[in-house]
Scaffold this active site. Structure first.
Site, short mmCIF file in Angstrom:
data_model
loop_
_atom_site.label_atom_id
_atom_site.label_comp_id
_atom_site.label_asym_id
_atom_site.label_seq_id
_atom_site.Cartn_x
_atom_site.Cartn_y
_atom_site.Cartn_z
N LYS A 172 0.86 -1.19 0.00
CA LYS A 172 0.00 0.00 0.00
C LYS A 172 0.89 1.23 0.00
O LYS A 172 1.51 1.57 1.00
CB LYS A 172 -0.90 0.04 1.24
CG LYS A 172 -1.98 1.11 1.09
CD LYS A 172 -2.43 1.69 2.39
CE LYS A 172 -1.57 2.77 2.94
NZ LYS A 172 -1.53 4.01 2.15
N GLY A 223 6.63 4.72 8.62
CA GLY A 223 5.95 6.01 8.60
C GLY A 223 6.19 6.74 9.90
O GLY A 223 7.17 6.49 10.60
N SER A 224 5.28 7.62 10.23
CA SER A 224 5.50 8.47 11.42
C SER A 224 5.17 7.71 12.71
O SER A 224 4.41 6.73 12.70
CB SER A 224 4.62 9.71 11.32
OG SER A 224 3.27 9.31 11.32
N THR A 225 5.73 8.19 13.79
CA THR A 225 5.51 7.57 15.11
C THR A 225 4.03 7.64 15.48
O THR A 225 3.46 6.68 16.01
CB THR A 225 6.38 8.29 16.15
OG1 THR A 225 7.75 8.07 15.78
CG2 THR A 225 6.14 7.77 17.56
N THR A 227 1.38 7.66 13.50
CA THR A 227 0.61 6.63 12.79
C THR A 227 1.00 5.24 13.28
O THR A 227 0.14 4.36 13.38
CB THR A 227 0.83 6.74 11.26
OG1 THR A 227 0.69 8.09 10.86
CG2 THR A 227 -0.15 5.90 10.49
N GLY A 228 2.27 5.06 13.60
CA GLY A 228 2.74 3.76 14.11
C GLY A 228 1.96 3.33 15.34
O GLY A 228 1.61 2.15 15.50
N GLU A 245 8.75 0.87 11.59
CA GLU A 245 9.93 1.72 11.33
C GLU A 245 9.41 3.14 11.35
O GLU A 245 8.70 3.56 10.43
CB GLU A 245 10.53 1.40 9.96
CG GLU A 245 11.06 -0.02 9.79
CD GLU A 245 12.39 -0.25 10.48
OE1 GLU A 245 12.87 0.62 11.24
OE2 GLU A 245 12.97 -1.33 10.27
N CYS A 279 14.14 9.73 7.33
CA CYS A 279 14.06 9.41 8.76
C CYS A 279 15.43 9.42 9.41
O CYS A 279 15.56 9.72 10.59
CB CYS A 279 13.40 8.06 8.94
SG CYS A 279 14.21 6.74 8.02
N GLU A 374 10.87 16.42 14.90
CA GLU A 374 11.47 16.02 13.63
C GLU A 374 10.92 16.96 12.55
O GLU A 374 9.74 16.91 12.22
CB GLU A 374 11.04 14.57 13.32
CG GLU A 374 11.54 14.06 11.99
CD GLU A 374 10.96 12.69 11.61
OE1 GLU A 374 9.79 12.41 11.92
OE2 GLU A 374 11.70 11.91 10.99
P1 NAD Z 1 2.63 8.58 7.72
O1 NAD Z 1 2.67 7.87 9.03
O2 NAD Z 1 1.75 9.75 7.58
O3 NAD Z 1 2.19 7.57 6.56
C1 NAD Z 1 2.89 6.36 6.29
C2 NAD Z 1 1.96 5.39 5.60
O4 NAD Z 1 0.92 5.00 6.51
C3 NAD Z 1 1.24 5.94 4.37
O5 NAD Z 1 1.15 4.92 3.40
C4 NAD Z 1 -0.13 6.30 4.91
O6 NAD Z 1 -1.15 6.29 3.92
C5 NAD Z 1 -0.36 5.17 5.91
N1 NAD Z 1 -1.30 5.47 6.99
C6 NAD Z 1 -1.70 6.68 7.45
N2 NAD Z 1 -2.56 6.51 8.49
C7 NAD Z 1 -2.69 5.18 8.68
C8 NAD Z 1 -3.40 4.37 9.63
N3 NAD Z 1 -4.17 4.93 10.57
N4 NAD Z 1 -3.28 3.04 9.54
C9 NAD Z 1 -2.50 2.46 8.60
N5 NAD Z 1 -1.80 3.17 7.69
C10 NAD Z 1 -1.88 4.50 7.73
O7 NAD Z 1 4.15 8.91 7.39
P2 NAD Z 1 4.71 9.75 6.16
O8 NAD Z 1 4.38 11.19 6.40
O9 NAD Z 1 4.31 9.10 4.88
O10 NAD Z 1 6.29 9.52 6.31
C11 NAD Z 1 7.11 10.35 7.07
C12 NAD Z 1 7.45 9.70 8.40
O11 NAD Z 1 7.97 8.39 8.19
C13 NAD Z 1 8.55 10.45 9.15
O12 NAD Z 1 8.24 10.51 10.52
C14 NAD Z 1 9.79 9.57 8.94
O13 NAD Z 1 10.78 9.72 9.92
C15 NAD Z 1 9.17 8.21 8.92
N6 NAD Z 1 10.04 7.27 8.21
C16 NAD Z 1 10.66 6.31 8.93
C17 NAD Z 1 11.53 5.42 8.31
C18 NAD Z 1 12.22 4.34 9.08
O14 NAD Z 1 12.74 3.42 8.45
N7 NAD Z 1 12.28 4.39 10.39
C19 NAD Z 1 11.76 5.54 6.94
C20 NAD Z 1 11.11 6.55 6.23
C21 NAD Z 1 10.25 7.40 6.88
#
Ligand code: NAD
Length: 472
Positions: A172, A223-225, A227-228, A245, A279, A374
């Protein structure tokens, strides 16, 4: 035949399909719409999960060698399409073409290297009366949720880890950057049986639909903390396996003995690559006070030389910030320069479109938002330090723990400092130096689990212990 990068489909059971409703991303350099992509509904999700489950039976029974062959031929096809995919990546993500090409090359390297690793099967006891064996078995259907900053290499890391260990996978992409990820699944059609590699594009509803869906056995999320946390809460209901991650706020500690001329260019790139939307970029730069002024002067001078512009222009290093939401976050941080009386030694002027020229903030208070949050934009705080224990405490005073680095000619000293840093990835005289054969993951709120390396691959598996009574 060259890859068509003008029309985009879901990939379900090796068929290209669309949906009644569609949407599009934006080219962040021109703010023009990119092509339409599907908005998947529960119907498409169910179809893909059913196909993935059906495919799992056959795929999980193949050998590692068979899967490696399929992955290597897939990697060849990815490599053959580097040029068109890199152009597409620049069009959807905004990063300069040189960095987009590098990401494609990394993805090919990641695919080949991950599929060359050996998953251990360990004989724990082999006696007259008993055999005890520990091994790893595939989990089932993996959901791979990808962010918008490195959509190609991060998706490939998940696809290959999942299928090499015998699972099936549904990717996705982020709604901001769906294009290359859909093409990655389209390219996979020629190399994997139906249902093994699939991709669904959608809006903000699709991620939560996946984490709630009982048909997934694992969610691999980057993705972001924030959303994680939601992903973990949602997956807990069905006890899905998860790898998270998440965000980072990496500190780099520059000691007083560094060769300033040699270190400044390296560190500058590691602060501003991908417009800071990485990240693992250096997001807090601690410089020893005895060299602070000289280092700052050279650093500002060097960063001034970064060309800002559309990723399609030659020699551009800083492309646009990827999306409006991220620009607004950056603008809110920029407002703190005035509101909190901070000093910008570079930049700070009004941005045009999504372009934000690099901004360097001189020694802000440790408690300021620019140090604590961040930015995920080309905005960097540089900070003075004098006492070793104090700078280690400041570097560790973050809920994040993704990466951290120490820069010194004295490797014993650097190692002493590095050993006290709280992060999943520690570097000496480098930063963001990652490899597909080395596990990668965050401490604290930067994540749970690891990806890449043998350890990362085993997280796409069940652990299984087999006890056999009697001698074999
Ligand atoms: P995000 O959390 O907004 O989105 C990431 C993904 O999650 C997208 O595909 C989004 O559509 C999906 N998503 C959003 N809400 C969701 C939910 N409730 N349930 C399931 N999926 C959902 O992050 P972003 O803005 O796309 O990316 C930037 C962030 O990612 C930064 O904080 C960055 O540090 C982090 N990041 C971490 C790593 C790592 O390896 N640790 C690598 C790249 C980016």
């Amino acid at each position: 035949m060259s890859l068509d990068t003008t029309t985009f489909y879901n990939v379900i059971n090796n068929n290209l399909t669309s949906t009644t409703q569609t949407r599009h991303g934006i080219n962040p350099a021109t703010l023009e719409p990119n092509p339409e992509v599907p908005i998947s509904t529960p119907k498409e999700l169910d179809q893909a999960v059913d196909a993935a489950k059906a495919a799992f039976k056959g795929w999980s029974a193949t050998t590692y060698a068979e899967r490696r062959d399929a992955i290597n031929s897939y990697a060849d096809s990815l490599e053959a399409n580097t040029t068109s995919l890199a152009q597409l990546l620049t069009r959807e993500q905004g990063k300069p073409l040189s960095q987009a090409t590098q990401e494609l090359e990394l993805a090919v390297y990641w695919a080949r290297t991950l599929a060359a690793l050996t998953i251990p099967e360990t004989v724990l006891e082999a006696s007259e009366t008993r055999q005890i064996i520990h091994r790893y078995t595939p989990l089932g259907v993996v959901g791979a949720i990808v962010p918008w900053n490195y959509p190609v290499v991060l998706a490939i890391g998940k696809i290959i880890s999942a299928v090499y260990t015998g699972n099936t996978v549904i990717i996705k992409p982020s709604p901001y950057t769906p294009y290359c990820d859909l093409k990655l699944a389209e390219l996979a059609i020629d190399h994997f049986p139906p249902g093994v590699v699939q991709a669904l594009s959608g809006d903000d509803e699709l991620g939560p639909m996946m984490t709630e869906h009982a048909g997934f056995d694992k969610i691999s999320f980057t993705g972001s903390t924030e959303t994680g946390r939601r992903v973990m809460a949602s997956c807990s209901k069905t006890l899905k396996r998860i790898t998270l991650e998440l965000g980072g706020n990496d500190a780099a500690i520059i000691c007083d003995d560094v060769d300033i001329e040699a270190v400044v260019p390296k560190v500058a790139v590691l602060c501003f690559l991908c417009s800071g939307q990485n990240c693992m970029m250096i997001k807090r730069l601690y410089i020893h006070e005895s060299i602070y002024d000289r280092f700052r002067e050279r650093f500002v001078e060097f960063v001034k030389g970064f060309k800002v512009g559309a990723g399609t222009q030659p020699d551009v290093f800083i492309g646009p910030v990827q999306n409006r939401m991220q620009c607004e976050k950056a603008r809110s941080l920029l407002a703190t320069i005035e509101n909190d009386n901070l000093t910008a030694v570079l930049g700070g002027s009004r941005a045009t479109g999504y372009f934000i020229p690099p901004i360097i903030i001189d020694n802000p208070p440790e408690t300021s938002r620019i140090v604590q949050e961040e930015p995920f934009a080309p905005i960097l705080p540089i900070l003075r330090w004098s006492d070793e224990a104090d700078v280690i405490a400041r570097a560790n005073a973050s809920e994040m723990g993704l990466g951290a680095s120490v820069w010194s000619k004295d490797l014993r000293r650097a190692r002493r400092i590095a050993d006290q840093l709280e992060a999943g990835n520690i570097w000496v005289n480098t930063h963001f130096e990652v490899e597909p054969f080395a596990p990668f993951g965050g401490h604290k709120a930067s994540g749970i689990g690891t990806e890449w390396g043998v350890q990362g691959l085993t997280q796409f598996c069940n652990s299984q212990t087999v006890v056999i009574k009697g001698a074999l």
